[in-house]
Motif scaffolding. Structure first.
Motif, mmCIF file in Angstrom:
data_model
loop_
_atom_site.group_PDB
_atom_site.id
_atom_site.type_symbol
_atom_site.label_atom_id
_atom_site.label_comp_id
_atom_site.label_asym_id
_atom_site.label_seq_id
_atom_site.Cartn_x
_atom_site.Cartn_y
_atom_site.Cartn_z
ATOM 1 N N GLY A 102 26.031 -30.603 57.961
ATOM 2 C CA GLY A 102 24.664 -30.521 57.450
ATOM 3 C C GLY A 102 24.145 -29.113 57.668
ATOM 4 O O GLY A 102 24.894 -28.194 57.999
ATOM 5 N N THR A 145 18.005 -39.810 54.056
ATOM 6 C CA THR A 145 19.417 -39.956 53.720
ATOM 7 C C THR A 145 20.166 -40.523 54.915
ATOM 8 O O THR A 145 19.947 -40.087 56.049
ATOM 9 C CB THR A 145 19.982 -38.588 53.294
ATOM 10 O OG1 THR A 145 19.174 -38.085 52.226
ATOM 11 C CG2 THR A 145 21.423 -38.684 52.843
ATOM 12 N N ASP A 159 19.936 -30.887 52.828
ATOM 13 C CA ASP A 159 20.973 -31.575 53.616
ATOM 14 C C ASP A 159 20.745 -31.284 55.107
ATOM 15 O O ASP A 159 21.691 -31.138 55.876
ATOM 16 C CB ASP A 159 22.385 -31.150 53.189
ATOM 17 C CG ASP A 159 23.454 -32.111 53.691
ATOM 18 O OD1 ASP A 159 23.101 -33.176 54.242
ATOM 19 O OD2 ASP A 159 24.653 -31.783 53.578
ATOM 20 N N THR A 190 26.881 -34.722 44.593
ATOM 21 C CA THR A 190 26.362 -34.473 45.937
ATOM 22 C C THR A 190 26.831 -33.103 46.426
ATOM 23 O O THR A 190 28.015 -32.773 46.319
ATOM 24 C CB THR A 190 26.867 -35.570 46.900
ATOM 25 O OG1 THR A 190 26.391 -36.826 46.420
ATOM 26 C CG2 THR A 190 26.367 -35.344 48.319
ATOM 27 N N HIS A 191 25.929 -32.341 46.974
ATOM 28 C CA HIS A 191 26.190 -30.962 47.442
ATOM 29 C C HIS A 191 27.421 -30.320 46.797
ATOM 30 O O HIS A 191 28.476 -30.217 47.385
ATOM 31 C CB HIS A 191 26.205 -30.823 48.965
ATOM 32 C CG HIS A 191 26.915 -31.895 49.757
ATOM 33 N ND1 HIS A 191 28.199 -32.274 49.519
ATOM 34 C CD2 HIS A 191 26.489 -32.631 50.825
ATOM 35 C CE1 HIS A 191 28.546 -33.201 50.400
ATOM 36 N NE2 HIS A 191 27.529 -33.441 51.186
ATOM 37 N N ILE A 226 23.245 -26.730 48.274
ATOM 38 C CA ILE A 226 22.700 -26.297 49.571
ATOM 39 C C ILE A 226 22.740 -24.770 49.581
ATOM 40 O O ILE A 226 23.788 -24.167 49.837
ATOM 41 C CB ILE A 226 23.530 -26.827 50.764
ATOM 42 C CG1 ILE A 226 23.813 -28.327 50.633
ATOM 43 C CG2 ILE A 226 22.824 -26.510 52.086
ATOM 44 C CD1 ILE A 226 24.834 -28.840 51.658
ATOM 45 N N GLU A 260 24.370 -41.894 51.740
ATOM 46 C CA GLU A 260 25.539 -40.994 51.690
ATOM 47 C C GLU A 260 26.640 -41.596 52.547
ATOM 48 O O GLU A 260 26.527 -41.654 53.766
ATOM 49 C CB GLU A 260 25.177 -39.593 52.193
ATOM 50 C CG GLU A 260 26.331 -38.614 51.980
ATOM 51 C CD GLU A 260 26.064 -37.219 52.516
ATOM 52 O OE1 GLU A 260 25.182 -37.061 53.370
ATOM 53 O OE2 GLU A 260 26.759 -36.286 52.075
ATOM 54 N N GLU A 267 23.488 -31.117 42.995
ATOM 55 C CA GLU A 267 22.739 -30.682 44.183
ATOM 56 C C GLU A 267 23.391 -29.425 44.735
ATOM 57 O O GLU A 267 24.615 -29.293 44.695
ATOM 58 C CB GLU A 267 22.843 -31.731 45.301
ATOM 59 C CG GLU A 267 22.310 -33.077 44.990
ATOM 60 C CD GLU A 267 22.538 -34.049 46.166
ATOM 61 O OE1 GLU A 267 23.218 -33.698 47.149
ATOM 62 O OE2 GLU A 267 22.009 -35.170 46.072
ATOM 63 N N HIS A 283 18.058 -35.104 49.570
ATOM 64 C CA HIS A 283 19.220 -35.186 50.461
ATOM 65 C C HIS A 283 18.904 -34.486 51.780
ATOM 66 O O HIS A 283 18.950 -33.257 51.860
ATOM 67 C CB HIS A 283 20.440 -34.554 49.776
ATOM 68 C CG HIS A 283 21.731 -34.755 50.517
ATOM 69 N ND1 HIS A 283 22.959 -34.669 49.901
ATOM 70 C CD2 HIS A 283 21.992 -35.047 51.817
ATOM 71 C CE1 HIS A 283 23.908 -34.887 50.795
ATOM 72 N NE2 HIS A 283 23.341 -35.105 51.974
ATOM 73 N N SER A 284 18.566 -35.258 52.783
ATOM 74 C CA SER A 284 18.295 -34.705 54.111
ATOM 75 C C SER A 284 18.377 -35.818 55.152
ATOM 76 O O SER A 284 17.817 -36.893 54.980
ATOM 77 C CB SER A 284 16.906 -34.058 54.135
ATOM 78 O OG SER A 284 16.343 -34.102 55.425
ATOM 79 N N HIS A 285 19.088 -35.509 56.227
ATOM 80 C CA HIS A 285 19.330 -36.506 57.278
ATOM 81 C C HIS A 285 18.276 -36.486 58.366
ATOM 82 O O HIS A 285 18.085 -37.467 59.071
ATOM 83 C CB HIS A 285 20.711 -36.287 57.892
ATOM 84 C CG HIS A 285 21.801 -36.375 56.878
ATOM 85 N ND1 HIS A 285 22.355 -37.569 56.487
ATOM 86 C CD2 HIS A 285 22.398 -35.419 56.104
ATOM 87 C CE1 HIS A 285 23.249 -37.349 55.538
ATOM 88 N NE2 HIS A 285 23.295 -36.048 55.292
#
Ligand code: FE
Length: 378
Positions: free
Chosen positions: A305, A96, A270, A211-212, A242, A128, A240, A61-63
């Motif tokens: 994020g 993501t 994230d 998710t997070h 963060i 996402e 997940e 999970h990372s943009h």
């Protein structure tokens, strides 16, 4: 020519080897205690005395980071960004997406496909949004949030070259049964997130991942435990987290670790565009973001994020919970590889990919090995 690290403390993902060696080319050839090590003529030996070796991190999970967001849909910049992630220990990455128009997401997926054809760091894609709840949008732009649409997902899966492995959705937002069936039949893990689903609704859903955890969902309530409670309680659900010190308070990280244990948690970053850049103005999903003191926020203060590196998430988890190295390795790599069926990743054993990190005693990354190729840092 095979390379060998010798005299290292090795955390394999299954156990510890106190004084060990690991021989590898693009995959791992042998691993064991120094007592049984026999140097072969072709070996290129690197003495790793005083250092540790662990499997490379898997970030699902990372943009973005380093000035680039996956949604820029720029293959060249995306490729550079992903390669920079090696410096923070990431050897497998799920680019993501974020809530945007169908066309923007489609363009992003085509760009990811192009990069993934040559860059082995990409091992899947995380979608996402946009099939989430407006009430729990967090930093997802509200204008493009809509009910789950199977035909759209099918179109995206095609555009990505069948690389979508994880989707964040809100199961309470309509009849999602067909959508869920398609995902489970096509190895797409269903992750409840940006969702106000009740515990009962989640029991009826096919969500097996959160998710997070705690972010983009109701807080834990003793009469309605919601998404967070479902994630904490159910053994077959992976959560997940963060762990940057801002998205979840330290005691809550400890509480989650106590409930889930090292087999039920996956650390994520994230991270967004501003990771690796100095404080200042940035962007997420077309919205203005201000980055200050390691926090990225929208104008209204919503966390947008993170700017967390994976190695810092790893260190924070150990610091906050007192977990062991092996437990931290499971949460950073082994659990991800098992859940997403990355059969040759997440553990150090013969036949597995030579994706690993050489760390010093302070957990500083000295080298990141990707498919047997050594990248030097620090
Ligand atoms: Fe999110």
């Amino acid at each position: 020519m095979p390379k060998v690290y010798t005299n290292a403390t090795i955390y394999t993902g299954e156990g510890d080897i106190e004084k060990g060696y690991i021989r590898f080319e693009d995959s791992i050839i042998g691993i064991g205690k120094m007592e049984i090590f026999e140097e072969e003529e072709a070996d290129e030996v690197v003495d790793a005395e005083g250092n540790m070796i662990i499997p490379g991190f898997i970030d699902v999970h990372s943009h973005g980071g380093y000035g680039v967001d996956n949604m820029d849909a720029d293959p060249e910049k995306m490729n550079d960004m992903i390669n920079k992630m090696l410096s923070e220990g990431i050897t497998s990455y799920f680019p993501t997406t974020i809530t945007q128009s169908d066309e923007q997401i489609d363009a992003c997926l085509r760009a990811i496909k192009e990069v993934a054809e040559a860059n082995t760091l990409i091992q899947g894609i995380h979608i996402e949004g946009p099939f989430i709840s407006k009430a729990f949008k967090g930093a997802q732009p509200e204008a493009f949030i809509r009910p789950a649409q199977l035909e759209t997902l099918k179109k995206w899966q095609k555009a990505s070259g069948d690389r979508i492995r994880l989707i964040t959705y809100a199961p309470e937002t309509g009849d999602v049964s067909e959508f869920e069936d398609y995902c489970t039949e096509n190895d797409i893990v269903l992750s409840a997130g940006h969702s106000g689903a009740t515990y009962e609704e989640l029991l009826e859903s096919k969500a097996t991942h959160i998710t997070h955890l705690f972010n983009g969902q109701k807080g834990l309530h003793h009469r309605e435990i919601g998404v967070s409670g479902y994630g904490l309680l159910e053994d077959d659900v992976m959560v997940e987290m963060i762990v940057d010190g801002y998205h979840i308070s330290r005691p809550m990280v400890r509480l989650a670790f106590k409930a889930k244990g090292a087999d039920g948690i996956q650390l994520i970053t994230d991270s967004m565009r501003a990771k690796g850049l100095p404080d200042g103005e940035s962007e997420l999903g077309g919205q203005k973001v201000t980055v200050k003191d390691k926090q990225a926020r929208l104008a209204d203060g919503t966390l947008a994020g993170s700017v967390l590196t994976f190695i810092d998430a790893f260190k924070n988890m150990i610091d906050y919970t007192g977990c062991s190295m092996l437990e931290a390795v499971k949460m950073s790599s082994t659990n991800q590889a098992k859940e997403f069926k990355l059969d040759k990743k997440g553990q150090l054993k013969p036949g597995f990919d030579a994706d690993m990190l050489l760390l010093d005693k302070e957990l500083t990354i000295k080298q990141t090995v990707l498919g047997g190729k050594i990248h030097e840092f620090n």
